[in-house]
Design an enzyme around this catalytic site. Structure first.
Site, mmCIF file in Angstrom:
data_model
loop_
_atom_site.group_PDB
_atom_site.id
_atom_site.type_symbol
_atom_site.label_atom_id
_atom_site.label_comp_id
_atom_site.label_asym_id
_atom_site.label_seq_id
_atom_site.Cartn_x
_atom_site.Cartn_y
_atom_site.Cartn_z
ATOM 1 N N LYS A 134 0.834 -1.221 0.000
ATOM 2 C CA LYS A 134 0.000 0.000 0.000
ATOM 3 C C LYS A 134 0.860 1.258 0.000
ATOM 4 O O LYS A 134 0.586 2.208 -0.734
ATOM 5 C CB LYS A 134 -0.929 0.043 1.231
ATOM 6 C CG LYS A 134 -2.017 -0.987 1.251
ATOM 7 C CD LYS A 134 -2.941 -0.805 2.438
ATOM 8 C CE LYS A 134 -2.235 -0.849 3.767
ATOM 9 N NZ LYS A 134 -1.689 -2.170 4.133
ATOM 10 N N THR A 135 1.881 1.260 0.833
ATOM 11 C CA THR A 135 2.733 2.456 0.915
ATOM 12 C C THR A 135 3.494 2.651 -0.394
ATOM 13 O O THR A 135 3.605 3.776 -0.894
ATOM 14 C CB THR A 135 3.710 2.326 2.100
ATOM 15 O OG1 THR A 135 2.936 2.188 3.299
ATOM 16 C CG2 THR A 135 4.602 3.540 2.225
ATOM 17 N N LYS A 152 -2.087 9.332 6.615
ATOM 18 C CA LYS A 152 -2.133 8.007 7.234
ATOM 19 C C LYS A 152 -2.905 8.196 8.535
ATOM 20 O O LYS A 152 -2.351 8.683 9.535
ATOM 21 C CB LYS A 152 -0.703 7.511 7.500
ATOM 22 C CG LYS A 152 -0.623 6.138 8.134
ATOM 23 C CD LYS A 152 -0.615 5.007 7.135
ATOM 24 C CE LYS A 152 -0.526 3.648 7.836
ATOM 25 N NZ LYS A 152 -0.553 2.510 6.916
ATOM 26 N N THR A 199 0.723 2.306 13.024
ATOM 27 C CA THR A 199 1.162 1.434 14.125
ATOM 28 C C THR A 199 2.539 0.862 13.802
ATOM 29 O O THR A 199 2.992 0.885 12.658
ATOM 30 C CB THR A 199 0.187 0.260 14.365
ATOM 31 O OG1 THR A 199 0.206 -0.597 13.218
ATOM 32 C CG2 THR A 199 -1.224 0.748 14.611
ATOM 33 N N ALA A 254 -4.601 1.262 7.400
ATOM 34 C CA ALA A 254 -3.723 0.310 8.090
ATOM 35 C C ALA A 254 -4.243 -1.085 7.758
ATOM 36 O O ALA A 254 -5.442 -1.339 7.864
ATOM 37 C CB ALA A 254 -3.774 0.551 9.589
ATOM 38 N N GLY A 255 -3.355 -1.981 7.328
ATOM 39 C CA GLY A 255 -3.786 -3.350 7.005
ATOM 40 C C GLY A 255 -4.857 -3.366 5.938
ATOM 41 O O GLY A 255 -4.800 -2.616 4.974
ATOM 42 N N GLY A 281 0.603 -4.900 -5.737
ATOM 43 C CA GLY A 281 1.592 -4.110 -4.999
ATOM 44 C C GLY A 281 3.024 -4.517 -5.258
ATOM 45 O O GLY A 281 3.945 -3.695 -5.172
ATOM 46 N N PRO A 301 6.555 -3.361 -9.966
ATOM 47 C CA PRO A 301 7.564 -4.434 -9.950
ATOM 48 C C PRO A 301 8.212 -4.571 -8.573
ATOM 49 O O PRO A 301 8.327 -3.581 -7.829
ATOM 50 C CB PRO A 301 8.579 -3.994 -11.008
ATOM 51 C CG PRO A 301 8.341 -2.557 -11.227
ATOM 52 C CD PRO A 301 6.918 -2.269 -10.864
ATOM 53 N N ALA A 302 8.637 -5.779 -8.275
ATOM 54 C CA ALA A 302 9.158 -6.081 -6.930
ATOM 55 C C ALA A 302 10.316 -5.190 -6.501
ATOM 56 O O ALA A 302 10.498 -4.937 -5.324
ATOM 57 C CB ALA A 302 9.566 -7.542 -6.856
HETATM 58 N N1 LIG Z 1 6.841 -3.060 -5.454
HETATM 59 C C1 LIG Z 1 7.714 -3.129 -4.446
HETATM 60 N N2 LIG Z 1 9.043 -2.989 -4.628
HETATM 61 C C2 LIG Z 1 9.901 -3.082 -3.609
HETATM 62 N N3 LIG Z 1 9.556 -3.304 -2.349
HETATM 63 C C3 LIG Z 1 8.260 -3.441 -2.107
HETATM 64 C C4 LIG Z 1 7.265 -3.353 -3.116
HETATM 65 N N4 LIG Z 1 6.065 -3.530 -2.557
HETATM 66 C C5 LIG Z 1 6.315 -3.710 -1.264
HETATM 67 N N5 LIG Z 1 7.613 -3.662 -0.989
HETATM 68 C C6 LIG Z 1 8.270 -3.842 0.319
HETATM 69 O O1 LIG Z 1 7.472 -4.727 1.093
HETATM 70 C C7 LIG Z 1 7.256 -4.208 2.382
HETATM 71 C C8 LIG Z 1 5.757 -3.928 2.562
HETATM 72 O O2 LIG Z 1 5.344 -2.948 1.628
HETATM 73 P P1 LIG Z 1 4.501 -1.698 2.077
HETATM 74 O O3 LIG Z 1 5.123 -1.062 3.282
HETATM 75 O O4 LIG Z 1 4.271 -0.837 0.892
HETATM 76 O O5 LIG Z 1 3.166 -2.491 2.509
HETATM 77 P P2 LIG Z 1 1.875 -1.903 3.207
HETATM 78 O O6 LIG Z 1 0.722 -2.632 2.612
HETATM 79 O O7 LIG Z 1 1.900 -0.436 3.108
HETATM 80 O O8 LIG Z 1 2.067 -2.363 4.724
HETATM 81 P P3 LIG Z 1 1.312 -1.770 6.031
HETATM 82 O O9 LIG Z 1 0.069 -2.584 6.180
HETATM 83 O O10 LIG Z 1 2.328 -2.031 7.114
HETATM 84 O O11 LIG Z 1 1.053 -0.320 5.818
HETATM 85 C C9 LIG Z 1 8.104 -2.959 2.498
HETATM 86 O O12 LIG Z 1 9.341 -3.285 3.068
HETATM 87 C C10 LIG Z 1 8.289 -2.502 1.062
HETATM 88 O O13 LIG Z 1 9.487 -1.811 0.853
HETATM 89 MG MG LIG Z 2 1.920 0.938 4.577
#
Ligand SMILES: Nc1ncnc2c1ncn2[C@@H]1O[C@H](COP(=O)(O)OP(=O)(O)OP(=O)(O)O)[C@@H](O)[C@H]1O
Ligand SMILES: [Mg+2]
Length: 239
Positions: A15-16, A37, A41, A112-113, A171, A201-202
Site C-alpha cells: 500500500k505504501t 495516514k 502502528t 492500516a492493514g 503491490g 515491480p518487486a
Molecule cells: N513493489 C515493491 N518494490 C519493492 N519493495 C516493495 C514493493 N512492494 C512492497 N515492498 C516492500 O514490502 C514491504 C511492505 O510494503 P509496504 O510497506 O508498501 O506495505 P503496506 O501494505 O503499506 O504495509 P502496512 O500494512 O504495514 O502499511 C516494504 O518493506 C516494502 O518496501
Molecule cells: Mg503501509
C-alpha cells in the site's frame, strides 16, 4: 480524482509503495499532493511512518499527515487499547481530510492493514472513513495464490457499503511470476468487479539509477496517471 483511499488485501502488500507511486505521478504532473495516514502502528515516536516513507520515495515536496500513532505492530484498535493512547475519531479524520482537500489538488489516504481493520472500540474502519467523505477506494492486492479470495471479499465489503472500487493494483509483481500469479492477471478484474490498474515491480522501491516517478509511470495505468498497458502486460505474461 482529488481524494483517493488506498486499502489492501492485507498488511505488507505494498500500500505504501503504491501510494508513493500515485504521489510521484501526481507531483510530476504539477499537482499539489497530500498523503494522510490516519492510524500508524508499529513505529516509535521518532521513526518515520508510512506517510514519511512516501515522501522519501517521491523525493519531492509533499504534505504528510498522521492522526494517531501507536508503537506496537498491531491493528490500530488493539494497539491503542494496549498503549492507553486515545483512539482516532471520525470527527478528527473528516476534519483533517477537509483541510487537506481544500489545500491540495490530490489527497491520498492510506489505511492500516486491510479494509475492515478496526480503529476504535466501536468498530470504526477505513470503509467508514471513506463513506463519511464519499471517496473512491483503490485496492492493493498481492500477486499470487490467495489474492482472488481476498480481493473478492474486499470488493464485496465495499459494495455492501455503497463504496466505489476504482480498481486494483498489484503491490509487488515478482521478477519470476509463477503460474497462479500469471493466471491472476486475467482473474483479478473479475474478482474485483473493477479494472486492474497496475502492477508495481518487486524492485520498485529499491531500484538505483531510475527515478521513482519513471517506475511509477511504467507500473500504473493511464487512469492513475501512468502509461501501464493492462492488455499488453497480460499478453506478455499469459500462461
Ligand atoms: N513493489 C515493491 N518494490 C519493492 N519493495 C516493495 C514493493 N512492494 C512492497 N515492498 C516492500 O514490502 C514491504 C511492505 O510494503 P509496504 O510497506 O508498501 O506495505 P503496506 O501494505 O503499506 O504495509 P502496512 O500494512 O504495514 O502499511 C516494504 O518493506 C516494502 O518496501
Ligand atoms: Mg503501509
Amino acid at each position: 480524482m482529488s481524494l483517493l483511499f488506498v486499502t489492501g488485501t492485507g498488511t505488507e502488500v505494498g500500500k505504501t509503495a503504491v501510494t508513493a507511486a500515485l504521489a510521484a505521478l501526481a507531483v510530476r504532473a504539477g499537482r499539489s499532493t497530500a498523503v494522510l495516514k490516519p492510524g500508524q502502528t508499529g513505529v516509535s515516536a521518532t521513526e518515520p511512518g508510512d506517510a514519511e516513507e512516501v515522501a522519501r520515495l517521491v523525493g519531492a515536496s509533499l504534505t504528510t499527515r498522521e492522526l494517531a500513532r501507536y508503537p506496537e505492530p498491531l491493528a490500530p484498535e488493539t494497539a491503542a487499547r494496549r498503549s492507553g493512547l486515545p483512539f482516532l475519531t471520525l470527527d478528527q479524520f473528516t476534519h483533517a481530510v477537509g483541510e487537506l482537500t481544500e489545500r491540495h489538488d490530490i489527497t491520498l489516504v492510506e489505511g492500516a492493514g486491510g479494509l475492515l481493520v478496526r480503529y476504535d472500540h466501536q468498530g470504526l474502519t477505513l470503509a467508514d472513513m471513506a463513506a463519511a467523505v464519499e471517496a473512491e477506494v483503490l485496492l492493493v492486492a498481492t500477486a499470487g495464490l490467495g489474492t482472488l479470495n481476498a480481493t473478492t471479499l474486499t470488493a464485496e465489503a465495499l459494495r455492501a457499503r455503497g463504496l466505489r472500487l476504482a480498481g486494483v493494483v498489484i503491490g509487488c509483481w515478482p521478477a519470476e511470476p509463477d503460474l497462479a500469479t500469471r493466471c491472476n492477471l486475467a482473474d483479478l478484474p473479475t474478482a474485483a468487479g473493477a479494472p486492474l490498474l497496475g502492477a508495481l515491480p518487486a524492485a520498485a522501491t529499491a531500484t538505483p539509477g531510475v527515478p521513482f516517478a519513471d517506475l511509477a509511470a511504467a507500473a500504473l495505468a493511464p487512469a492513475l496517471g501512468g502509461h501501464w498497458d493492462a492488455d499488453a502486460f497480460a499478453a506478455a505474461h499469459r500462461p
